[in-house]
Design an enzyme around this catalytic site. Structure first.
Site, mmCIF file in Angstrom:
data_model
loop_
_atom_site.group_PDB
_atom_site.id
_atom_site.type_symbol
_atom_site.label_atom_id
_atom_site.label_comp_id
_atom_site.label_asym_id
_atom_site.label_seq_id
_atom_site.Cartn_x
_atom_site.Cartn_y
_atom_site.Cartn_z
ATOM 1 N N LYS A 10 3.698 -2.279 39.461
ATOM 2 C CA LYS A 10 4.728 -3.338 39.701
ATOM 3 C C LYS A 10 6.116 -2.729 39.621
ATOM 4 O O LYS A 10 6.655 -1.743 39.353
ATOM 5 C CB LYS A 10 4.446 -4.451 38.753
ATOM 6 N N PHE A 58 4.505 -21.000 36.438
ATOM 7 C CA PHE A 58 5.178 -19.526 36.812
ATOM 8 C C PHE A 58 4.995 -19.071 38.139
ATOM 9 O O PHE A 58 5.425 -17.921 38.299
ATOM 10 C CB PHE A 58 4.342 -18.622 35.637
ATOM 11 N N ARG A 86 -8.784 -1.510 33.519
ATOM 12 C CA ARG A 86 -8.509 -2.612 32.825
ATOM 13 C C ARG A 86 -8.271 -2.076 31.469
ATOM 14 O O ARG A 86 -7.367 -2.755 30.702
ATOM 15 C CB ARG A 86 -9.234 -3.965 33.026
ATOM 16 N N THR A 92 -2.827 -8.143 28.916
ATOM 17 C CA THR A 92 -1.762 -8.652 29.546
ATOM 18 C C THR A 92 -0.502 -8.741 29.142
ATOM 19 O O THR A 92 0.664 -8.766 29.572
ATOM 20 C CB THR A 92 -2.366 -10.006 30.240
ATOM 21 N N ARG A 104 0.328 -0.732 28.933
ATOM 22 C CA ARG A 104 0.867 -1.998 28.641
ATOM 23 C C ARG A 104 1.251 -1.587 27.030
ATOM 24 O O ARG A 104 2.270 -1.914 26.729
ATOM 25 C CB ARG A 104 0.394 -3.042 28.813
ATOM 26 N N ASN A 114 4.559 -6.395 32.901
ATOM 27 C CA ASN A 114 3.798 -5.666 32.208
ATOM 28 C C ASN A 114 3.303 -4.497 32.981
ATOM 29 O O ASN A 114 2.170 -4.091 32.746
ATOM 30 C CB ASN A 114 2.490 -6.822 31.874
ATOM 31 N N HIS A 117 -0.999 -4.105 37.500
ATOM 32 C CA HIS A 117 -2.193 -4.884 37.886
ATOM 33 C C HIS A 117 -3.494 -4.128 38.227
ATOM 34 O O HIS A 117 -3.364 -3.186 38.963
ATOM 35 C CB HIS A 117 -1.675 -5.728 39.146
#
Length: 136
Positions: A10, A58, A86, A92, A104, A114, A117
């Site tokens: 991100k 959000f 993951r 998250t 993270r 974070n 994705h």
């Protein structure tokens, strides 16, 4: 079983110059990068990607964030690639749920910012890869 998953680094991960670190962790995990692209995300692509969150409080800030700067999009492949990435990404919420040693857990501070994705299921991976890499 070999799977494919969509991975996004991100805007916060790109801005903080963590792309090399994150890609390195993916490769050291034993996963393969099948496609990789640095791109600016349009509002339309962002809305399609996060369609499941439309109507939630959000949603607008999520779209604003993902379109705020460049994103690295990748197709990652390997045995159980979805679960493997993951696990590598961590929870998250980077502070409360992500353990040290995860992307993270090591680099994240806020739930919205974070860093990465990863698709959460085979169905999501197929849908997301088709959105981000229509020719794949």
């Amino acid at each position: 079983m070999t799977e494919r998953t969509l991975v996004l680094i991100k805007p916060d991960g790109v801005q903080r110059q963590l792309v090399g670190e994150i890609i390195g962790r993916i490769e050291r995990k034993g996963l393969t990068l099948v496609a990789l692209e640095l791109r600016h995300v349009s509002q339309d692509l962002a809305a399609q990607h996060y369609a499941e969150h439309e109507g939630k409080p959000f949603f607008a800030s999520l779209l604003e964030f993902i379109t705020s700067g460049p994103v690295v999009a990748a197709i990652v492949e390997g045995p159980r690639a979805i679960a493997a990435f993951r696990q590598l990404a961590g929870g998250t919420d980077p502070v409360e749920k992500a353990i040290p040693g995860t992307i993270r857990g090591d680099f994240g501070l806020e739930t919205q910012f974070n860093l990465v994705h990863g698709s959460d299921s085979v169905e999501s991976a197929k849908r997301e890869i088709a959105l981000w890499f229509p020719d794949a």
